[in-house]
Write an enzyme that holds these catalytic residues in place. Structure first.
Site, PDB file in Angstrom:
ATOM      1  N   CYS A 118       0.630  -1.073   0.066  1.00 46.07           N
ATOM      2  CA  CYS A 118       0.205   0.076  -0.137  1.00 46.07           C
ATOM      3  C   CYS A 118       0.801   1.306  -0.070  1.00 46.07           C
ATOM      4  CB  CYS A 118      -0.892   0.085   1.224  1.00 46.07           C
ATOM      5  SG  CYS A 118      -2.200   1.306   1.114  1.00 46.07           S
ATOM      6  N   CYS A 119       2.011   1.167   0.876  1.00 44.61           N
ATOM      7  CA  CYS A 119       2.845   2.322   0.987  1.00 44.61           C
ATOM      8  C   CYS A 119       3.326   2.585  -0.409  1.00 44.61           C
ATOM      9  CB  CYS A 119       3.830   2.119   1.973  1.00 44.61           C
ATOM     10  SG  CYS A 119       3.052   2.507   3.727  1.00 44.61           S
ATOM     11  N   CYS A 204      -3.489   4.458   9.481  1.00 43.79           N
ATOM     12  CA  CYS A 204      -2.136   3.953   9.984  1.00 43.79           C
ATOM     13  C   CYS A 204      -1.622   4.643  11.139  1.00 43.79           C
ATOM     14  CB  CYS A 204      -1.276   3.552   8.816  1.00 43.79           C
ATOM     15  SG  CYS A 204      -1.926   2.605   7.464  1.00 43.79           S
ATOM     16  N   CYS A 229       8.102   3.594   5.316  1.00 40.41           N
ATOM     17  CA  CYS A 229       7.194   3.089   4.265  1.00 40.41           C
ATOM     18  C   CYS A 229       7.941   2.626   3.159  1.00 40.41           C
ATOM     19  CB  CYS A 229       6.381   4.506   3.820  1.00 40.41           C
ATOM     20  SG  CYS A 229       7.392   5.798   3.226  1.00 40.41           S
TER      21      CYS A 229
END
Length: 234
Positions: A118-119, A204, A229
């Site tokens: 996702c990052c 998050c 990340c």
């Protein structure tokens, strides 16, 4: 820039102000250096410093699509205070659609691999695009923020992105950051006043408890050693 030059710059600016280091890079690289801002307290300090030195300096930020409302408001307030337009980068919507439809809207809670995916899609890929236009980038890392950052230097070679990485606040304390914000009336995210020292995407990020590490509220379900990340991977 070779290793010897990086070592020379670290030695030259070790006891100088962050503004001295920023000025050198802005003079040397012009629009081939930019500030990457997450709108956190440190980055707001650097925004103030950079724009006081060069009002037309490049500053960019990421809209991952999952930010706090307060962060969007801060972008607007910062633009108006300094009469600038911070460059906003977005992820590829097709990549986001594919990821969400295959792994779920909150996939990052299921595994570290999902969170890093996702990052990567929401942050690393858009950053890679802008990095192609740069030779150096400035960011707000401090050595005291996390175990993953304790060995940073003022000037480093970023192997991940093939750029010079500049950390003007590397040796600053948290109190120095807030002293500067107050003295210079720098706009900041009101979530900082509600126990959020480090602010990223809303799902998050949580407030921290007294005595916790300043990055404890980021990806709190993971071990401290994995809480990056990928942008600042060392």
């Amino acid at each position: 820039m070779n290793k010897a030059k990086i070592e020379e710059l670290n030695s030259r600016f070790r006891d100088k102000s962050p503004e001295d280091l920023i000025s050198w890079f802005l003079d040397e690289y012009g629009h081939r250096v930019a500030l990457s801002s997450s709108l956190g307290a440190e980055d707001q300090v650097l925004t103030d410093m950079v724009l006081k030195i060069r009002p037309d300096a490049r500053i960019f930020t990421l809209d991952t699509g999952r930010l706090f409302p307060e962060t969007y408001d801060l972008i607007d307030r910062t633009n108006k205070k300094y009469n600038v337009k911070i460059e906003v980068l977005f992820p590829d919507y097709k990549r986001v659609e594919e990821m969400v439809n295959s792994k779920g809207i909150n996939l990052f809670y299921d595994s570290i691999e999902n969170r890093k995916l996702c990052c990567h899609i929401r942050k690393i890929e858009p950053l890679t695009r802008v990095f192609k236009t740069l030779d150096a980038w400035i960011c707000g890392l401090r050595a005291g923020q996390a175990v993953t950052r304790q060995n940073i230097q003022l000037v480093e070679w970023d192997d991940n992105n093939g750029l010079i990485k500049v950390n003007p606040l590397a040796y600053w304390s948290e109190s120095q950051v807030w002293d500067y914000i107050k003295a210079n009336k720098v706009p900041y995210n009101p979530l900082h006043d509600k126990g959020y020292p480090s602010i990223g995407c809303l799902p998050c990020t949580r407030a921290i408890e007294p005595g916790e590490d300043v990055r404890a509220g980021r990806w709190w379900w993971e071990n401290p050693e994995s809480k990056e990340c990928g942008l600042h991977k060392r």
